[in-house]
Design a protein around this motif. Structure first.
Motif, PDB file in Angstrom:
ATOM      1  N   ALA B  80       4.049  -7.985   1.969  1.00 51.70           N
ATOM      2  CA  ALA B  80       2.725  -7.809   1.374  1.00 51.70           C
ATOM      3  C   ALA B  80       2.838  -7.424  -0.098  1.00 51.70           C
ATOM      4  CB  ALA B  80       1.959  -6.743   2.153  1.00 51.70           C
ATOM      5  N   ARG B  81       3.785  -6.558  -0.381  1.00 44.12           N
ATOM      6  CA  ARG B  81       3.961  -6.106  -1.766  1.00 44.12           C
ATOM      7  C   ARG B  81       4.434  -7.255  -2.656  1.00 44.12           C
ATOM      8  NH1 ARG B  81       8.559  -4.256  -3.832  1.00 44.12           N
ATOM      9  NH2 ARG B  81       9.435  -3.781  -1.781  1.00 44.12           N
ATOM     10  N   LEU B  82       5.399  -8.018  -2.176  1.00 39.67           N
ATOM     11  CA  LEU B  82       5.974  -9.084  -2.998  1.00 39.67           C
ATOM     12  C   LEU B  82       5.032 -10.281  -3.172  1.00 39.67           C
ATOM     13  CD1 LEU B  82       9.656  -9.121  -1.669  1.00 39.67           C
ATOM     14  CD2 LEU B  82       8.777  -8.097  -3.780  1.00 39.67           C
ATOM     15  N   THR B  83       4.041 -10.382  -2.309  1.00 43.37           N
ATOM     16  CA  THR B  83       3.116 -11.516  -2.391  1.00 43.37           C
ATOM     17  C   THR B  83       1.732 -11.085  -2.868  1.00 43.37           C
ATOM     18  OG1 THR B  83       2.423 -11.263  -0.074  1.00 43.37           O
ATOM     19  CG2 THR B  83       4.320 -12.700  -0.510  1.00 43.37           C
ATOM     20  N   ASN B  84       1.646  -9.888  -3.396  1.00 43.17           N
ATOM     21  CA  ASN B  84       0.350  -9.353  -3.832  1.00 43.17           C
ATOM     22  C   ASN B  84      -0.687  -9.423  -2.713  1.00 43.17           C
ATOM     23  OD1 ASN B  84       1.187  -8.739  -6.508  1.00 43.17           O
ATOM     24  ND2 ASN B  84       1.002 -10.914  -7.040  1.00 43.17           N
ATOM     25  N   ALA B  86      -0.825 -11.535  -0.187  1.00 43.85           N
ATOM     26  CA  ALA B  86      -1.096 -12.839   0.441  1.00 43.85           C
ATOM     27  C   ALA B  86      -0.577 -12.874   1.878  1.00 43.85           C
ATOM     28  CB  ALA B  86      -0.459 -13.963  -0.371  1.00 43.85           C
ATOM     29  N   VAL B  87       0.522 -12.167   2.115  1.00 47.63           N
ATOM     30  CA  VAL B  87       1.061 -12.034   3.477  1.00 47.63           C
ATOM     31  C   VAL B  87       0.864 -10.571   3.862  1.00 47.63           C
ATOM     32  CG1 VAL B  87       3.100 -12.268   4.942  1.00 47.63           C
ATOM     33  CG2 VAL B  87       2.733 -13.857   3.047  1.00 47.63           C
ATOM     34  N   ASP B  88      -0.167 -10.318   4.630  1.00 48.84           N
ATOM     35  CA  ASP B  88      -0.609  -8.945   4.887  1.00 48.84           C
ATOM     36  C   ASP B  88      -0.637  -8.690   6.397  1.00 48.84           C
ATOM     37  OD1 ASP B  88      -2.289  -6.620   5.339  1.00 48.84           O
ATOM     38  OD2 ASP B  88      -3.020  -6.856   3.282  1.00 48.84           O
ATOM     39  N   PRO B  89       0.040  -7.648   6.871  1.00 47.21           N
ATOM     40  CA  PRO B  89       0.078  -7.419   8.328  1.00 47.21           C
ATOM     41  C   PRO B  89      -1.230  -6.894   8.914  1.00 47.21           C
ATOM     42  CG  PRO B  89       1.213  -5.643   7.189  1.00 47.21           C
ATOM     43  CD  PRO B  89       0.847  -6.666   6.140  1.00 47.21           C
ATOM     44  N   THR B  90      -2.196  -6.533   8.050  1.00 39.94           N
ATOM     45  CA  THR B  90      -3.448  -6.006   8.605  1.00 39.94           C
ATOM     46  C   THR B  90      -4.445  -7.111   8.952  1.00 39.94           C
ATOM     47  OG1 THR B  90      -4.477  -5.645   6.429  1.00 39.94           O
ATOM     48  CG2 THR B  90      -3.175  -3.835   7.357  1.00 39.94           C
ATOM     49  N   ILE B  91      -3.945  -8.317   9.144  1.00 36.80           N
ATOM     50  CA  ILE B  91      -4.818  -9.425   9.572  1.00 36.80           C
ATOM     51  C   ILE B  91      -5.000  -9.450  11.087  1.00 36.80           C
ATOM     52  CG2 ILE B  91      -4.171 -10.897   7.606  1.00 36.80           C
ATOM     53  CD1 ILE B  91      -2.475 -12.501   9.753  1.00 36.80           C
ATOM     54  N   GLY B  92      -4.464  -8.459  11.793  1.00 33.89           N
ATOM     55  CA  GLY B  92      -4.475  -8.494  13.255  1.00 33.89           C
ATOM     56  C   GLY B  92      -5.852  -8.716  13.853  1.00 33.89           C
ATOM     57  N   ARG B  93      -6.831  -7.961  13.366  1.00 34.82           N
ATOM     58  CA  ARG B  93      -8.186  -8.092  13.909  1.00 34.82           C
ATOM     59  C   ARG B  93      -8.767  -9.464  13.537  1.00 34.82           C
ATOM     60  NH1 ARG B  93     -13.382  -6.839  11.977  1.00 34.82           N
ATOM     61  NH2 ARG B  93     -14.869  -6.269  13.640  1.00 34.82           N
ATOM     62  N   ALA B  94      -8.493  -9.902  12.310  1.00 36.93           N
ATOM     63  CA  ALA B  94      -9.054 -11.182  11.847  1.00 36.93           C
ATOM     64  C   ALA B  94      -8.553 -12.343  12.691  1.00 36.93           C
ATOM     65  CB  ALA B  94      -8.700 -11.398  10.379  1.00 36.93           C
ATOM     66  N   PRO B 122      -8.358  -5.117   5.923  1.00 39.10           N
ATOM     67  CA  PRO B 122      -8.240  -3.723   5.467  1.00 39.10           C
ATOM     68  C   PRO B 122      -7.212  -3.536   4.356  1.00 39.10           C
ATOM     69  CG  PRO B 122      -8.353  -3.822   7.851  1.00 39.10           C
ATOM     70  CD  PRO B 122      -8.231  -5.233   7.372  1.00 39.10           C
ATOM     71  N   GLY B 123      -6.132  -4.303   4.421  1.00 39.51           N
ATOM     72  CA  GLY B 123      -5.127  -4.221   3.356  1.00 39.51           C
ATOM     73  C   GLY B 123      -3.944  -3.350   3.720  1.00 39.51           C
ATOM     74  N   TRP B 124      -2.766  -3.837   3.366  1.00 35.35           N
ATOM     75  CA  TRP B 124      -1.516  -3.182   3.753  1.00 35.35           C
ATOM     76  C   TRP B 124      -1.368  -1.797   3.144  1.00 35.35           C
ATOM     77  CZ3 TRP B 124       2.236  -2.238  -0.088  1.00 35.35           C
ATOM     78  CH2 TRP B 124       1.959  -2.800  -1.331  1.00 35.35           C
ATOM     79  N   GLN B 125      -2.031  -1.552   1.995  1.00 39.77           N
ATOM     80  CA  GLN B 125      -1.893  -0.239   1.355  1.00 39.77           C
ATOM     81  C   GLN B 125      -2.490   0.877   2.201  1.00 39.77           C
ATOM     82  OE1 GLN B 125      -3.303  -2.949  -0.040  1.00 39.77           O
ATOM     83  NE2 GLN B 125      -2.623  -3.249  -2.164  1.00 39.77           N
ATOM     84  N   ALA B 126      -3.323   0.509   3.169  1.00 41.31           N
ATOM     85  CA  ALA B 126      -3.962   1.523   4.006  1.00 41.31           C
ATOM     86  C   ALA B 126      -3.019   2.079   5.071  1.00 41.31           C
ATOM     87  CB  ALA B 126      -5.202   0.929   4.674  1.00 41.31           C
ATOM     88  N   ILE B 127      -1.879   1.404   5.254  1.00 39.34           N
ATOM     89  CA  ILE B 127      -0.927   1.829   6.288  1.00 39.34           C
ATOM     90  C   ILE B 127      -0.083   2.981   5.752  1.00 39.34           C
ATOM     91  CG2 ILE B 127       1.022   1.114   7.725  1.00 39.34           C
ATOM     92  CD1 ILE B 127      -0.008  -1.798   7.352  1.00 39.34           C
ATOM     93  N   ARG B 128       0.050   4.022   6.529  1.00 37.79           N
ATOM     94  CA  ARG B 128       0.963   5.110   6.167  1.00 37.79           C
ATOM     95  C   ARG B 128       2.223   4.957   7.015  1.00 37.79           C
ATOM     96  NH1 ARG B 128      -3.338  10.148   6.330  1.00 37.79           N
ATOM     97  NH2 ARG B 128      -4.853   9.237   4.876  1.00 37.79           N
ATOM     98  N   PHE B 129       3.287   4.607   6.322  1.00 36.89           N
ATOM     99  CA  PHE B 129       4.556   4.337   7.014  1.00 36.89           C
ATOM    100  C   PHE B 129       5.642   5.201   6.403  1.00 36.89           C
ATOM    101  CE2 PHE B 129       8.524   1.692   6.950  1.00 36.89           C
ATOM    102  CZ  PHE B 129       8.846   1.861   8.287  1.00 36.89           C
TER     103      PHE B 129
END
Lengths: 71, 310
Positions: B80-84, B86-94, B122-129
């Motif tokens: 997600a970071r390297l693609t700005n 474009a490849v975001d893991p928070t697409i699960g619900r979508a 929602p966007g990957w930045q919302a994940i706390r990992f």
């Protein structure tokens, strides 16, 4: 690929979850940033997208050709 | 150099293991089978008992995850970071709302029309990992889908494990067309037929490339498609709209140092659409792009069959 891949495998080698289900921790974690451990691997945690030193070349079908396609 | 090949079905697709030494095939295959089983248990979106399913059901709470799932989440966040984004893991619900809510082999041909609303994921930045503690926190309502990176990561892990098990020579692992290699390649490199669908026979017509190392991945909107009413949907979601992408490229293949990097780039290129070629060139990654009308573009150091023939 080899160096990066082995690092990733080392990270994976500690897989421990036996029942495959996530568990809830009892202590709250306040970390708000994505953080990495000192042993974090380049392939999954840092660095840019990496090309191979040698480019692909044109080939022909033969024994053990495999297909790369959408799936 | 002789090669040996083993094929079976797993993860809803085909698995191929190739070794350069006959003696290495059996231990390599066993190693790949174990990785595939572990991956399925850790981050299948369709297994009720997978770790990922448990994590998605626990949004709003801090969850401890296994090292394998942590590695997969870390890889997804890097993508997600390297693609700005474009490849975001928070697409699960979508992707679930778009109808891809079960193993693809079990999706009904058409379950009737659906109404989809364009909105940001929602966007990957919302994940706390936290990698060090192995914990993850998802905001309420957020569901992760690791499909854009998980299979390619699995191919890399499987190739590494297979090489260790084989002991000598080289190995190639293909998980549904996501290809990773390790060790010493056969003379001339690993032969790969580049197609839009990984089910195309390796002896079929098409561009064949040889790679000495690394990984090759293909992303395509022409596979994993399903109908809802008059809409034909596919599995590559644009995080800016939560809808299947509608860009000019239907299939992108990339060669990179790892299968994971190749797949991050190929999927991002589909999502980036009009600027895909410029974006791929900025990373200096060899790539082959197919436009919706069938026009093919060769980028960077990807071998152009026409120039070879000339």
């Amino acid at each position: 690929m080899v160096g990066v891949g082995y690092a990733a495998a080392a990270s994976y080698a500690g897989k421990a979850s036996s029942n495959g289900t996530a568990s809830t921790t009892t202590t709250a974690t306040t970390t708000t940033d994505t953080t990495t451990s000192p042993s974090a691997t380049p392939s999954t945690s840092s660095g840019g997208l990496q090309a191979t030193p040698q480019a692909p070349t044109t080939g022909s079908t033969g024994t053990a050709t495999v297909t790369s396609g959408g799936s | 150099m002789a090669v040996a090949l083993k094929t079976w079905k797993a993860l809803g697709t085909s698995v191929h293991v190739v070794t350069t030494h006959d003696d290495g095939l059996e231990p390599a295959t066993a190693a790949v089978r174990k990785v595939v089983l572990d991956v399925d248990a850790a981050y299948s979106r369709f297994r009720k008992d997978s770790e990922l399913t448990g994590l998605n059901a626990s949004a709003g709470r801090t969850i401890s995850v296994s090292p394998l799932l942590a590695t997969a989440i870390e890889a997804a966040l890097r993508a997600a970071r390297l693609t700005n984004g474009a490849v975001d893991p928070t697409i699960g619900r979508a992707i679930r709302l778009a109808g891809y809510d079960d193993d693809f082999s079990r999706l009904a041909a058409d379950r009737g029309p659906i109404t989809l609303r364009a909105e940001l994921v929602p966007g990957w930045q919302a994940i706390r990992f936290n990698r060090r503690s192995g914990t993850v926190w998802l905001p309420p309502g957020v569901e992760l889908d690791l499909g854009s990176t998980g299979k390619a990561l699995a191919a890399d892990l499987a190739a590494t494990a297979a090489m260790a098990a084989a002991g000598e020579g080289g190995v190639l692992v293909s998980l549904g067309g996501d290809i990773a290699t390790a060790g010493v390649p056969p003379l001339g490199g690993w032969r790969i037929l580049v197609a839009e669908d990984s089910r195309v026979s390796p002896s079929g017509d098409g561009d064949v490339i040889c790679v000495p190392a690394g990984g090759v991945a293909t992303s395509s909107t022409t596979v994993r498609r399903w109908s809802r009413g008059v809409e034909l949907l596919h599995h590559i979601i644009d995080p800016k709209t939560s809808l299947p992408t509608t860009g000019p490229f239907r299939t992108v293949t990339v060669a990179a140092a790892t299968c994971l990097d190749a797949n991050i780039a190929s999927t991002a290129a589909i999502v980036h659409g009009e600027v895909a070629i410029e974006w791929l060139a900025s990373w200096r990654l060899p790539a082959r792009l197919v436009e919706n009308d069938g026009t093919i573009h060769y980028i960077g150091r990807w071998p152009d069959p026409a120039s070879v023939a000339a």
